[in-house]
Design a protein around this motif. Structure first.
Motif, short mmCIF file in Angstrom:
data_model
loop_
_atom_site.label_atom_id
_atom_site.label_comp_id
_atom_site.label_asym_id
_atom_site.label_seq_id
_atom_site.Cartn_x
_atom_site.Cartn_y
_atom_site.Cartn_z
N VAL A 253 0.83 -1.20 0.00
CA VAL A 253 0.00 0.00 0.00
C VAL A 253 0.86 1.24 0.00
CG1 VAL A 253 -1.95 -1.06 1.17
CG2 VAL A 253 -0.22 0.05 2.53
N LYS A 254 0.35 2.25 -0.66
CA LYS A 254 0.98 3.57 -0.62
C LYS A 254 -0.02 4.47 0.08
CE LYS A 254 3.83 6.44 -3.46
NZ LYS A 254 4.46 6.60 -4.75
N ILE A 255 0.43 5.10 1.15
CA ILE A 255 -0.45 5.97 1.93
C ILE A 255 0.24 7.31 2.15
CG2 ILE A 255 -1.70 4.11 3.09
CD1 ILE A 255 0.15 4.47 5.50
N ARG A 256 -0.57 8.32 2.43
CA ARG A 256 -0.02 9.64 2.76
C ARG A 256 -0.37 9.96 4.20
NH1 ARG A 256 -1.10 13.46 -1.42
NH2 ARG A 256 0.96 12.86 -2.12
N LEU B 170 1.97 14.95 8.42
CA LEU B 170 3.34 15.27 7.98
C LEU B 170 3.42 15.51 6.47
CD1 LEU B 170 5.29 12.62 10.09
CD2 LEU B 170 4.93 15.03 10.61
N ASN B 171 2.33 15.19 5.78
CA ASN B 171 2.24 15.32 4.31
C ASN B 171 3.39 14.57 3.62
OD1 ASN B 171 0.81 16.11 2.06
ND2 ASN B 171 2.07 17.94 1.76
N GLU B 172 3.61 13.33 4.07
CA GLU B 172 4.62 12.50 3.42
C GLU B 172 4.02 11.17 3.02
OE1 GLU B 172 8.00 11.87 5.96
OE2 GLU B 172 6.90 10.60 7.33
N ASP B 173 4.53 10.64 1.90
CA ASP B 173 4.04 9.36 1.40
C ASP B 173 4.84 8.22 2.00
OD1 ASP B 173 2.34 10.89 -0.09
OD2 ASP B 173 3.25 10.45 -2.03
N LEU B 174 4.14 7.17 2.33
CA LEU B 174 4.75 5.98 2.92
C LEU B 174 4.32 4.76 2.12
CD1 LEU B 174 3.64 6.85 6.55
CD2 LEU B 174 5.93 7.18 5.64
N GLU B 175 5.17 3.74 2.11
CA GLU B 175 4.82 2.50 1.42
C GLU B 175 5.06 1.34 2.37
OE1 GLU B 175 5.52 2.71 -3.15
OE2 GLU B 175 6.69 1.02 -2.38
N TYR B 176 4.05 0.49 2.50
CA TYR B 176 4.15 -0.66 3.37
C TYR B 176 3.63 -1.90 2.68
CZ TYR B 176 4.64 2.60 7.32
OH TYR B 176 5.07 3.57 8.16
N ALA C 124 0.34 9.01 20.76
CA ALA C 124 0.63 10.41 20.40
C ALA C 124 -0.63 11.13 19.91
CB ALA C 124 1.70 10.45 19.32
N GLY C 125 -1.75 10.44 19.86
CA GLY C 125 -2.99 11.03 19.36
C GLY C 125 -3.48 10.29 18.13
N VAL C 126 -4.44 10.89 17.43
CA VAL C 126 -5.01 10.25 16.25
C VAL C 126 -4.22 10.66 15.01
CG1 VAL C 126 -7.08 10.03 14.82
CG2 VAL C 126 -7.31 10.19 17.30
N LEU C 127 -3.76 9.65 14.26
CA LEU C 127 -3.06 9.90 13.01
C LEU C 127 -4.00 9.59 11.86
CD1 LEU C 127 0.31 8.10 13.86
CD2 LEU C 127 -0.21 10.52 14.11
N LYS C 128 -3.91 10.37 10.79
CA LYS C 128 -4.77 10.14 9.63
C LYS C 128 -3.92 9.83 8.41
CE LYS C 128 -8.65 13.04 11.08
NZ LYS C 128 -9.60 12.01 11.38
N TYR C 129 -4.35 8.80 7.68
CA TYR C 129 -3.65 8.38 6.47
C TYR C 129 -4.65 8.29 5.32
CZ TYR C 129 -0.02 6.88 9.72
OH TYR C 129 0.95 6.83 10.69
N LYS C 130 -4.23 8.76 4.16
CA LYS C 130 -5.05 8.62 2.97
C LYS C 130 -4.44 7.52 2.11
CE LYS C 130 -7.11 10.91 -0.91
NZ LYS C 130 -7.73 12.13 -1.35
N VAL C 131 -5.27 6.58 1.64
CA VAL C 131 -4.80 5.47 0.82
C VAL C 131 -4.61 5.99 -0.61
CG1 VAL C 131 -5.30 3.16 -0.03
CG2 VAL C 131 -6.03 3.81 2.28
N LEU C 132 -3.38 5.94 -1.09
CA LEU C 132 -3.06 6.42 -2.43
C LEU C 132 -3.07 5.29 -3.47
CD1 LEU C 132 -0.08 8.80 -1.57
CD2 LEU C 132 -2.49 9.39 -1.83
#
Length: 160
Positions: free
Chosen positions: A93-96, A100-106, A146-154
C-alpha cells in the motif's frame, strides 16, 4: 484452546523453511562438532568453549522449536488472489500521512513476518489494523499514544 494461525506470505513461508533447514542440517552439526572438540579438552567444569557450545545448542534448539510452531500453524496468503480493491494481507500500500504530508509505502503481512525497518507492517499493528479493508482514496484514522493519526490510501498493489 486452538492455537493462533500464523498468517504468512509465500516469501515469509520460504524464509522460515530455509532458516529451519539451515538450523537442522548445518548448525546442529557445527555445534555438535564444537561440543565434541570441547569435550576432548578434558575437564568440563572450567571449559568456556564447552559452555558456549552448549548455550549455542540450546539457542538453536529453541529457535527450531519456535520455527516448527510457526510453520505448523501457518496459513499462507496467496498474493496472486489478493483483491486489489481493498487493503488486505499480502498487498503493498501507498499511503499519505496527512499530518506530515509525506508518502509511505508498506507491505501488509502477518504478525510473525512484520519488520518495520523493511517496510513490512503487521495486520495486527494499529496502522495495519486501520488499513485492512480500506479502499483507494479512503482516509483512515489510527489511535496512537501520540494522538489520532490520519492516512489517505493512495494505492494498493500486489507485492513482488
Amino acid at each position: 484452546m486452538e492455537e493462533k494461525k500464523n498468517i504468512l506470505t509465500y516469501e515469509g513461508l520460504k524464509k522460515y523453511e530455509d532458516e529451519l533447514h539451515e538450523l537442522k542440517v548445518v548448525k546442529r552439526k557445527e555445534v555438535a562438532e564444537k561440543i565434541k572438540e570441547a569435550r576432548e579438552q578434558g575437564d568440563l567444569s572450567e571449559n568456556a568453549e564447552y559452555d558456549a557450545a552448549k548455550d549455542e545448542q540450546r539457542d538453536i534448539e529453541a529457535r527450531i522449536e519456535a520455527l516448527e510452531k510457526i510453520l505448523k500453524n501457518a496459513e499462507v496468503v496467496v498474493e496472486e488472489d489478493v483483491d486489489l480493491n481493498k487493503i488486505s494481507i499480502g498487498c503493498k500500500v501507498k499511503i499519505r500521512d496527512l499530518e506530515l504530508n509525506e508518502d509511505l509505502e508498506y507491505k501488509i503481512v502477518g504478525s510473525s513476518e512484520a519488520n518495520s525497518l523493511k517496510g513490512k507492517i503487521s495486520n495486527e499493528s494499529p496502522v495495519g489494523k486501520a488499513l485492512i479493508g480500506a479502499k483507494k482514496g479512503q482516509t483512515v484514522s489510527v489511535e496512537t499514544q501520540a494522538g489520532v493519526l490520519k492516512y489517505k490510501v493512495l494505492g494498493i498493489e500486489r507485492s513482488e
